[in-house]
Design an enzyme around this catalytic site. Structure first.
Site, PDB file in Angstrom:
ATOM      1  N   ASP A 111       0.816  -1.221   0.000  1.00  0.00           N
ATOM      2  CA  ASP A 111       0.000   0.000   0.000  1.00  0.00           C
ATOM      3  C   ASP A 111       0.847   1.267   0.000  1.00  0.00           C
ATOM      4  O   ASP A 111       0.390   2.318   0.438  1.00  0.00           O
ATOM      5  CB  ASP A 111      -0.948   0.013   1.200  1.00  0.00           C
ATOM      6  CG  ASP A 111      -0.216  -0.187   2.526  1.00  0.00           C
ATOM      7  OD1 ASP A 111       1.030  -0.279   2.519  1.00  0.00           O
ATOM      8  OD2 ASP A 111      -0.895  -0.253   3.568  1.00  0.00           O
ATOM      9  N   LYS A 162       5.740   5.455  18.148  1.00  0.00           N
ATOM     10  CA  LYS A 162       5.285   6.810  17.808  1.00  0.00           C
ATOM     11  C   LYS A 162       5.567   7.755  18.969  1.00  0.00           C
ATOM     12  O   LYS A 162       5.200   7.478  20.111  1.00  0.00           O
ATOM     13  CB  LYS A 162       3.784   6.801  17.501  1.00  0.00           C
ATOM     14  CG  LYS A 162       3.402   5.996  16.275  1.00  0.00           C
ATOM     15  CD  LYS A 162       1.895   5.955  16.088  1.00  0.00           C
ATOM     16  CE  LYS A 162       1.506   5.108  14.893  1.00  0.00           C
ATOM     17  NZ  LYS A 162       0.037   5.021  14.716  1.00  0.00           N
ATOM     18  N   ASP A 223       1.742   6.760   1.822  1.00  0.00           N
ATOM     19  CA  ASP A 223       1.002   5.610   2.336  1.00  0.00           C
ATOM     20  C   ASP A 223      -0.448   5.758   1.887  1.00  0.00           C
ATOM     21  O   ASP A 223      -1.133   6.718   2.260  1.00  0.00           O
ATOM     22  CB  ASP A 223       1.105   5.609   3.860  1.00  0.00           C
ATOM     23  CG  ASP A 223       0.317   4.474   4.507  1.00  0.00           C
ATOM     24  OD1 ASP A 223      -0.465   3.800   3.820  1.00  0.00           O
ATOM     25  OD2 ASP A 223       0.480   4.279   5.725  1.00  0.00           O
TER      26      ASP A 223
END
Length: 360
Positions: A111, A162, A223
């Site tokens: 993707d 993250k 993305d």
């Protein structure tokens, strides 16, 4: 010969309703299934053998691509019976690889739209002697991504979650979803259970002293996990901002597939794609939008940054901005939908009693 694994098993839940009937890599981008662009770019880089790791709607891939000969490739297909994660999917197709233990194997997430120099990544892998090499890209705001700091020689130092605070942003480099594995590393991934390369394989390799090399390539990278990103990626392919040898026509402001019908006074801009058999009515204004095969957009409709599913219908004078209309759905005349609205497959939005002017 360098061979490759393409990870195409994801359910694409963030892309619904586009992925209700179609696996994410098969949703059309710039007139062909997105996977076509990845396969064509791999072939242009010298790859000849690719194994597709499939799962969700796995039965769709092989009837479309066959053995890959039309693209100059030899394709094989391996289907997961249960979801195995990225690492598990890679290990699950290992028996189809032809490489020796020390040979490089390319791996791509299904993707990611990228301008990555694939040959350069393989060259970095071979000259550095790495066990795994990763394509890294720099992003302006890395808070939504795991971070991958490297030393002065490009050797990966850590895989960080993250960042939650500004102090945790120690680099703007992120994992861009393309790798070169030494074949023996693939064979060492545990078989028959879910494994994440990001959360298990890569950290475990670092902890064991393995050499993981990063190559920063900050050319085009996107993305395509959300409808907004998918529409943008398709438009960028048409506009020539994202490179692909598989775009079925010349790059420019619009791409109209051969059997589509577009009224002479309709205005198509911003990398808009009109699919096979689609019909665009008089006075329609369509910007940076993908209209999939068989869809109909009636007179005076105004569409921007949207995706219209196969055989869907957008009524006259309707305004859509940042909207996804599912396959077979109908949005009646004189409606206005904005800001991420999604119309489910085969749903019907009745004509509005409020009349919009196309100039508003």
């Amino acid at each position: 010969m360098t061979e490759a694994i393409l990870l195409v098993g994801g359910k694409g839940t963030r892309l619904r309703p586009l992925t209700v009937n179609t696996p994410k890599p098969m949703v059309p981008a710039a007139g062909v299934p997105f996977l076509t662009h990845q396969l064509a770019r791999a072939r242009a880089a010298g790859v000849e053998h690719i194994v597709l790791a499939t799962s969700y709607l796995a039965e769709v891939f092989e009837p479309y691509f066959g053995d890959g000969s039309a693209l100059g490739l030899h394709l094989e297909y391996v289907t997961e019976e249960e979801p195995l994660g990225t690492g598990g999917a890679i290990r699950n197709v290992a028996s189809r690889l032809r490489s020796g233990p020390q040979d490089p194997v390319l791996i791509f997430n299904g993707d990611i739209l990228t301008g990555l120099d694939i040959k350069a990544l393989v060259a970095v892998h071979e000259t550095s002697g790495a066990d795994v090499s990763l394509h890294l890209t720099r992003v302006a705001d890395p808070r939504a991504y795991g971070l991958v700091p490297t030393d002065a020689d490009g050797r990966v130092q850590a895989f960080l979650e993250k960042p939650q605070t500004p102090e945790e942003i120690v680099t703007d480099q992120i994992n861009a979803g393309a790798y070169v594995f030494r074949r023996s590393v693939i064979d060492a991934i545990p078989a028959g259970r879910p494994v994440s390369v990001e959360r298990e394989t890569f950290p475990d390799l670092l902890a064991s002293g393995a050499h993981l090399q990063g190559m920063v390539d900050s050319t085009y990278w996107l993305d395509l996990g959300t409808p907004q990103a998918f529409v943008r990626g398709s438009a960028d392919l048409v506009l020539g901002r994202a490179p692909s040898p598989a775009v079925p026509g010349r790059c420019g402001d619009r791409l109209i597939l051969p059997t589509a019908t577009v009224a002479p006074d309709a205005k198509l801009t911003g990398g808009t794609v009109i699919g096979e058999g689609a019909v665009i009515g008089p006075g329609a204004r369509i910007d940076a939008t993908t209209v999939l095969p068989g869809a109909r957009v009636d007179e005076g409709a105004v569409l921007s940054a949207s995706l219209i599913g196969e055989n869907a219908h957008v009524g006259a004078r309707t305004i859509l901005s940042d909207v996804v209309v599912g396959d077979g759905a109908t949005v009646g005349a004189d409606n206005e939908l904005r800001a991420g609205a999604r119309v489910w497959c085969d749903a019907v939005v009745a004509p509005s009693s409020i009349r919009f002017s196309s100039d508003e």
